[in-house]
Design a protein around this motif. Structure first.
Motif, PDB file in Angstrom:
ATOM      1  N   ILE A 205      -5.428   5.494  -8.173  1.00 44.70           N
ATOM      2  CA  ILE A 205      -4.787   4.399  -7.446  1.00 44.70           C
ATOM      3  C   ILE A 205      -4.769   4.759  -5.964  1.00 44.70           C
ATOM      4  N   THR A 206      -5.338   3.898  -5.119  1.00 43.06           N
ATOM      5  CA  THR A 206      -5.488   4.194  -3.695  1.00 43.06           C
ATOM      6  C   THR A 206      -4.783   3.146  -2.825  1.00 43.06           C
ATOM      7  N   LEU A 207      -4.622   3.481  -1.566  1.00 47.47           N
ATOM      8  CA  LEU A 207      -4.102   2.561  -0.554  1.00 47.47           C
ATOM      9  C   LEU A 207      -5.272   2.130   0.311  1.00 47.47           C
ATOM     10  N   CYS A 208      -5.479   0.818   0.439  1.00 51.36           N
ATOM     11  CA  CYS A 208      -6.647   0.316   1.188  1.00 51.36           C
ATOM     12  C   CYS A 208      -6.563   0.720   2.664  1.00 51.36           C
ATOM     13  N   ASP A 209      -7.729   0.762   3.319  1.00 52.17           N
ATOM     14  CA  ASP A 209      -7.804   1.173   4.724  1.00 52.17           C
ATOM     15  C   ASP A 209      -6.940   0.285   5.620  1.00 52.17           C
ATOM     16  N   GLU A 210      -6.912  -1.003   5.331  1.00 54.21           N
ATOM     17  CA  GLU A 210      -6.147  -1.947   6.162  1.00 54.21           C
ATOM     18  C   GLU A 210      -4.666  -1.591   6.192  1.00 54.21           C
ATOM     19  N   TRP A 211      -4.148  -1.149   5.050  1.00 56.66           N
ATOM     20  CA  TRP A 211      -2.717  -0.861   4.962  1.00 56.66           C
ATOM     21  C   TRP A 211      -2.352   0.557   5.393  1.00 56.66           C
ATOM     22  N   HIS A 212      -3.315   1.327   5.847  1.00 51.99           N
ATOM     23  CA  HIS A 212      -2.958   2.604   6.460  1.00 51.99           C
ATOM     24  C   HIS A 212      -2.266   2.364   7.800  1.00 51.99           C
ATOM     25  N   ASP A 213      -2.436   1.181   8.353  1.00 47.91           N
ATOM     26  CA  ASP A 213      -1.723   0.771   9.561  1.00 47.91           C
ATOM     27  C   ASP A 213      -0.451   0.044   9.137  1.00 47.91           C
ATOM     28  N   LEU A 214       0.711   0.595   9.482  1.00 42.09           N
ATOM     29  CA  LEU A 214       1.986   0.003   9.078  1.00 42.09           C
ATOM     30  C   LEU A 214       2.134  -1.426   9.584  1.00 42.09           C
ATOM     31  N   ASN A 215       1.597  -1.722  10.776  1.00 44.19           N
ATOM     32  CA  ASN A 215       1.708  -3.080  11.320  1.00 44.19           C
ATOM     33  C   ASN A 215       1.065  -4.099  10.391  1.00 44.19           C
TER      34      ASN A 215
ATOM     35  N   SER B   2      10.109  -5.846  -4.237  1.00 44.46           N
ATOM     36  CA  SER B   2       9.266  -4.651  -4.247  1.00 44.46           C
ATOM     37  C   SER B   2       7.814  -5.062  -4.445  1.00 44.46           C
ATOM     38  N   VAL B   3       6.910  -4.178  -4.021  1.00 46.55           N
ATOM     39  CA  VAL B   3       5.481  -4.456  -4.096  1.00 46.55           C
ATOM     40  C   VAL B   3       4.985  -4.184  -5.520  1.00 46.55           C
ATOM     41  N   ASP B   4       4.328  -5.182  -6.094  1.00 41.77           N
ATOM     42  CA  ASP B   4       3.819  -5.073  -7.454  1.00 41.77           C
ATOM     43  C   ASP B   4       2.316  -5.285  -7.447  1.00 41.77           C
ATOM     44  N   ARG B   5       1.577  -4.413  -8.160  1.00 37.19           N
ATOM     45  CA  ARG B   5       0.128  -4.581  -8.279  1.00 37.19           C
ATOM     46  C   ARG B   5      -0.185  -5.535  -9.428  1.00 37.19           C
ATOM     47  N   ILE B   6      -0.959  -6.559  -9.163  1.00 36.45           N
ATOM     48  CA  ILE B   6      -1.311  -7.551 -10.176  1.00 36.45           C
ATOM     49  C   ILE B   6      -2.090  -6.901 -11.305  1.00 36.45           C
ATOM     50  N   ASP B   7      -3.110  -6.117 -10.942  1.00 33.32           N
ATOM     51  CA  ASP B   7      -3.857  -5.314 -11.909  1.00 33.32           C
ATOM     52  C   ASP B   7      -3.372  -3.882 -11.752  1.00 33.32           C
ATOM     53  N   VAL B   8      -2.650  -3.381 -12.757  1.00 41.15           N
ATOM     54  CA  VAL B   8      -2.020  -2.066 -12.633  1.00 41.15           C
ATOM     55  C   VAL B   8      -3.027  -0.924 -12.603  1.00 41.15           C
ATOM     56  N   ASN B   9      -4.294  -1.205 -12.850  1.00 42.98           N
ATOM     57  CA  ASN B   9      -5.321  -0.167 -12.817  1.00 42.98           C
ATOM     58  C   ASN B   9      -6.104  -0.160 -11.512  1.00 42.98           C
ATOM     59  N   LYS B  10      -5.720  -1.031 -10.569  1.00 41.45           N
ATOM     60  CA  LYS B  10      -6.360  -1.078  -9.259  1.00 41.45           C
ATOM     61  C   LYS B  10      -5.355  -0.662  -8.194  1.00 41.45           C
ATOM     62  N   GLY B  11      -5.860  -0.404  -6.985  1.00 43.08           N
ATOM     63  CA  GLY B  11      -5.031   0.139  -5.919  1.00 43.08           C
ATOM     64  C   GLY B  11      -4.213  -0.890  -5.162  1.00 43.08           C
ATOM     65  N   TYR B  12      -3.570  -0.411  -4.095  1.00 44.58           N
ATOM     66  CA  TYR B  12      -2.732  -1.253  -3.249  1.00 44.58           C
ATOM     67  C   TYR B  12      -3.593  -1.905  -2.164  1.00 44.58           C
ATOM     68  N   SER B  13      -3.653  -3.234  -2.200  1.00 48.74           N
ATOM     69  CA  SER B  13      -4.402  -4.007  -1.208  1.00 48.74           C
ATOM     70  C   SER B  13      -3.837  -5.426  -1.204  1.00 48.74           C
TER      71      SER B  13
ATOM     72  N   SER C 167      -5.174  -8.232  -1.739  1.00 45.48           N
ATOM     73  CA  SER C 167      -5.686  -9.089  -2.814  1.00 45.48           C
ATOM     74  C   SER C 167      -5.132  -8.711  -4.188  1.00 45.48           C
ATOM     75  N   ASN C 168      -4.564  -7.501  -4.316  1.00 48.31           N
ATOM     76  CA  ASN C 168      -4.086  -7.051  -5.626  1.00 48.31           C
ATOM     77  C   ASN C 168      -2.578  -6.837  -5.660  1.00 48.31           C
ATOM     78  N   CYS C 169      -1.879  -7.279  -4.622  1.00 48.39           N
ATOM     79  CA  CYS C 169      -0.439  -7.035  -4.564  1.00 48.39           C
ATOM     80  C   CYS C 169       0.349  -8.318  -4.334  1.00 48.39           C
ATOM     81  N   ARG C 170       1.585  -8.309  -4.753  1.00 45.91           N
ATOM     82  CA  ARG C 170       2.511  -9.414  -4.566  1.00 45.91           C
ATOM     83  C   ARG C 170       3.921  -8.833  -4.511  1.00 45.91           C
ATOM     84  N   LEU C 171       4.870  -9.651  -4.078  1.00 50.10           N
ATOM     85  CA  LEU C 171       6.258  -9.219  -4.028  1.00 50.10           C
ATOM     86  C   LEU C 171       7.021  -9.824  -5.188  1.00 50.10           C
ATOM     87  N   LEU C 172       7.735  -8.985  -5.934  1.00 47.88           N
ATOM     88  CA  LEU C 172       8.531  -9.446  -7.064  1.00 47.88           C
ATOM     89  C   LEU C 172       9.905  -8.802  -7.012  1.00 47.88           C
TER      90      LEU C 172
END
Length: 272
Positions: A106-116, A137-148, A150-155
């Protein structure tokens, strides 16, 4: 700053003064204040060290961050803490949760390495007029993919718990639910749903409050529930429940009913 310029509640840089105290600085006992930083950390600073850029000492205060209109300090602390925890669990082998995240890809996408960038996404996704960011809290839609994005939402906490990869999904009346969702929807205990599933029950039998009475037996060629047997043969329900507890065989049940009728018929004759 001067001593007469300071008072509890005054905001100086990132610090809010809370209470006057004393602090040893280079062997000299100086007037100081206990302070709370914007990040939530409590520190003690001498009055002479207070200045417009004062902070708790954390390195991130020396950098400029994006603060959307309407985002409070508490909201930003929540966003920052969330971002920091995601980074460490994905990238720091010493983090206690690394094995379940970075350790399994599970990885953090390059875009989100910037806190802004993360803050902008969080604030856009946050339905803050109904539920404040601190309750989301941040929830991954597909629990087998990383944080980005397109794959995250707030719940909220309840919704996110339903998306854990360890959850068991059951189907009831054509609807797929977790144990917890099924328990809430049909007003039964979660452990009851789980126990019934592990013992072979499926569908509505998982959540039927009168499950024991829905067990069917074929008696004299007719499919009957325990309640129907009780009404037809006038046998106490407690007796029927006892018979049916470890018995699923209609032939055995029919024999027990016959024996019960014969015994009570004989007993009635003796009484006469």
């Amino acid at each position: 700053m001067r001593i007469n310029e300071c008072y509890p509640g005054l905001e100086v840089g990132h610090l809010t003064l809370l209470e006057q105290t004393r602090l040893q600085v280079a062997g000299v006992n100086r007037t100081a204040y206990k302070c709370r930083c914007d990040c939530g950390k409590l520190v003690t600073r001498s009055v002479l060290s207070l200045h417009p850029g004062a902070h708790c000492g954390a390195s991130f205060h020396n950098r400029k961050y994006y603060h959307p209109t309407g985002m409070s300090k508490e909201d930003f602390r929540k966003v920052y803490t969330t971002w920091y925890k995601i980074r460490t669990r994905c990238e720091d082998p010493n983090d206690k949760d690394y094995k379940r995240y970075g350790g399994r890809g599970i990885t953090l996408c390059d875009e989100w390495h910037d806190l802004n960038n993360f803050t902008k996404w969080y604030w856009k996704e946050s339905n803050h007029q109904i539920l404040p960011p601190k309750d989301q809290s941040v929830d991954r839609i597909d629990v087998n993919k990383g944080y980005s994005p397109s794959n995250c939402r707030l719940l909220n906490a309840v919704d996110q718990s339903n998306n854990k990869r360890t959850n068991k999904i059951v189907e009831i009346d054509g609807e797929k639910l977790t144990y917890a969702e099924a328990a809430r929807k049909y007003n039964v205990k979660k452990d009851t749903v789980r126990w019934r599933y592990l013992h072979g029950k499926r569908g509505l039998d998982l959540v039927d409050k009168h499950h024991s009475q829905r067990r069917y037996f074929v008696i004299h060629g007719q499919k009957m529930t325990l309640a129907q047997i009780n009404e037809e043969f006038d046998i106490p329900m407690t007796t029927l429940w006892h018979w049916a507890k470890n018995n699923h065989d209609s032939i055995i049940m029919e024999k027990k009913i016959h024996t019960y009728q014969e015994e009570h018929k004989f007993g009635n004759k003796q009484a006469v």
